[in-house]
Design a protein around this motif. Structure first.
Motif, PDB file in Angstrom:
ATOM      1  N   VAL A  24      66.630  27.939  27.707  1.00 32.84           N
ATOM      2  CA  VAL A  24      65.863  26.735  28.397  1.00 32.84           C
ATOM      3  C   VAL A  24      66.146  25.403  27.631  1.00 32.84           C
ATOM      4  O   VAL A  24      65.707  25.481  26.419  1.00 32.84           O
ATOM      5  N   ALA A  25      66.807  24.458  27.930  1.00 32.82           N
ATOM      6  CA  ALA A  25      66.813  23.152  27.411  1.00 32.82           C
ATOM      7  C   ALA A  25      65.573  22.165  27.523  1.00 32.82           C
ATOM      8  O   ALA A  25      64.946  22.201  28.696  1.00 32.82           O
ATOM      9  N   ILE A  26      65.217  21.433  26.607  1.00 30.83           N
ATOM     10  CA  ILE A  26      64.332  20.508  26.379  1.00 30.83           C
ATOM     11  C   ILE A  26      65.056  19.279  26.986  1.00 30.83           C
ATOM     12  O   ILE A  26      65.937  18.744  26.348  1.00 30.83           O
ATOM     13  N   ILE A  27      64.710  18.637  28.258  1.00 30.50           N
ATOM     14  CA  ILE A  27      65.389  17.545  28.496  1.00 30.50           C
ATOM     15  C   ILE A  27      64.736  16.203  28.318  1.00 30.50           C
ATOM     16  O   ILE A  27      65.224  15.073  28.183  1.00 30.50           O
ATOM     17  N   ARG A  28      63.332  16.369  27.822  1.00 33.00           N
ATOM     18  CA  ARG A  28      62.576  15.112  27.264  1.00 33.00           C
ATOM     19  C   ARG A  28      61.486  15.528  26.495  1.00 33.00           C
ATOM     20  O   ARG A  28      60.835  16.422  26.752  1.00 33.00           O
ATOM     21  N   GLU A  44      59.531  18.019  28.591  1.00 26.99           N
ATOM     22  CA  GLU A  44      59.777  18.605  30.014  1.00 26.99           C
ATOM     23  C   GLU A  44      60.945  19.455  29.586  1.00 26.99           C
ATOM     24  O   GLU A  44      61.984  19.050  28.966  1.00 26.99           O
ATOM     25  N   ALA A  45      61.076  20.696  30.239  1.00 27.88           N
ATOM     26  CA  ALA A  45      62.066  21.446  30.126  1.00 27.88           C
ATOM     27  C   ALA A  45      62.634  21.481  31.445  1.00 27.88           C
ATOM     28  O   ALA A  45      62.251  21.209  32.509  1.00 27.88           O
ATOM     29  N   ASP A  46      64.124  21.936  31.310  1.00 26.92           N
ATOM     30  CA  ASP A  46      64.975  22.080  32.624  1.00 26.92           C
ATOM     31  C   ASP A  46      64.315  23.254  33.545  1.00 26.92           C
ATOM     32  O   ASP A  46      65.075  23.317  34.590  1.00 26.92           O
ATOM     33  N   ASN A  47      63.681  24.078  33.104  1.00 30.38           N
ATOM     34  CA  ASN A  47      63.049  25.233  34.079  1.00 30.38           C
ATOM     35  C   ASN A  47      61.948  24.676  34.616  1.00 30.38           C
ATOM     36  O   ASN A  47      61.341  25.293  35.587  1.00 30.38           O
ATOM     37  N   GLY A  48      61.439  23.422  34.744  1.00 32.35           N
ATOM     38  CA  GLY A  48      60.118  22.715  35.464  1.00 32.35           C
ATOM     39  C   GLY A  48      59.158  22.707  34.577  1.00 32.35           C
ATOM     40  O   GLY A  48      57.932  22.366  35.235  1.00 32.35           O
ATOM     41  N   SER A  50      56.504  21.527  32.158  1.00 27.98           N
ATOM     42  CA  SER A  50      56.161  20.295  31.175  1.00 27.98           C
ATOM     43  C   SER A  50      54.706  20.274  30.702  1.00 27.98           C
ATOM     44  O   SER A  50      53.769  21.087  31.175  1.00 27.98           O
TER      45      SER A  50
END
Length: 136
Positions: A24-28, A44-48, A50
């Motif tokens: 799971v990537a942390i996008i923010r 916020e993670a790319d899997n929704g 936050s």
């Protein structure tokens, strides 16, 4: 006999849960450095998933924290929970949490007595000291 054991082990291995090991990537991610009782952290993670939280000091110097967390549900909707932690305790709000009408679950008499006692102590100017374990 060996064939039966082998078949049983093969069936056991095939029946194990198939876990997804996708990272799971942390996008923010944003945060402010801790300064006394003040802080802020969000991600916020790319899997929704936050999460955000903020901390500060109340006027009386006690710690106050608030925040929220969200995650996707299997039906595609987003579950969101907002929370506050302060001198009144930890409270969470979400339309997903059940709420019983107070008429069905009244506050017990012994709990009301303890609440009244604490209110009287505060009204008398006393505060609870965690380190001393007493009203001061």
């Amino acid at each position: 006999m060996k064939l039966i054991i082998f078949a049983a082990l093969l069936a056991f291995a095939a029946a194990r849960p198939q876990l997804e090991d996708e990272p799971v990537a942390i996008i923010r991610e944003e945060s402010d450095p801790i300064d006394g009782a003040n802080f802020r952290h969000e991600f916020e993670a790319d899997n929704g998933i936050s999460q955000s939280m903020v901390g500060s000091a109340a006027e009386d110097g006690t710690q106050v924290m608030s925040g929220s967390y969200s995650f996707p549900l299997p039906d595609g909707t987003i579950a969101t929970f907002n929370w506050v932690a302060d001198a009144l305790g930890f409270r969470v709000e979400s339309p997903l949490l059940p709420v019983a009408p107070e008429a069905e679950h009244p506050i017990p008499a012994h709990a009301l007595e303890q609440i009244a006692f604490a209110d009287a102590q505060r009204a008398a100017g006393l505060v609870w000291d965690e380190a001393a374990g007493a009203w001061l």
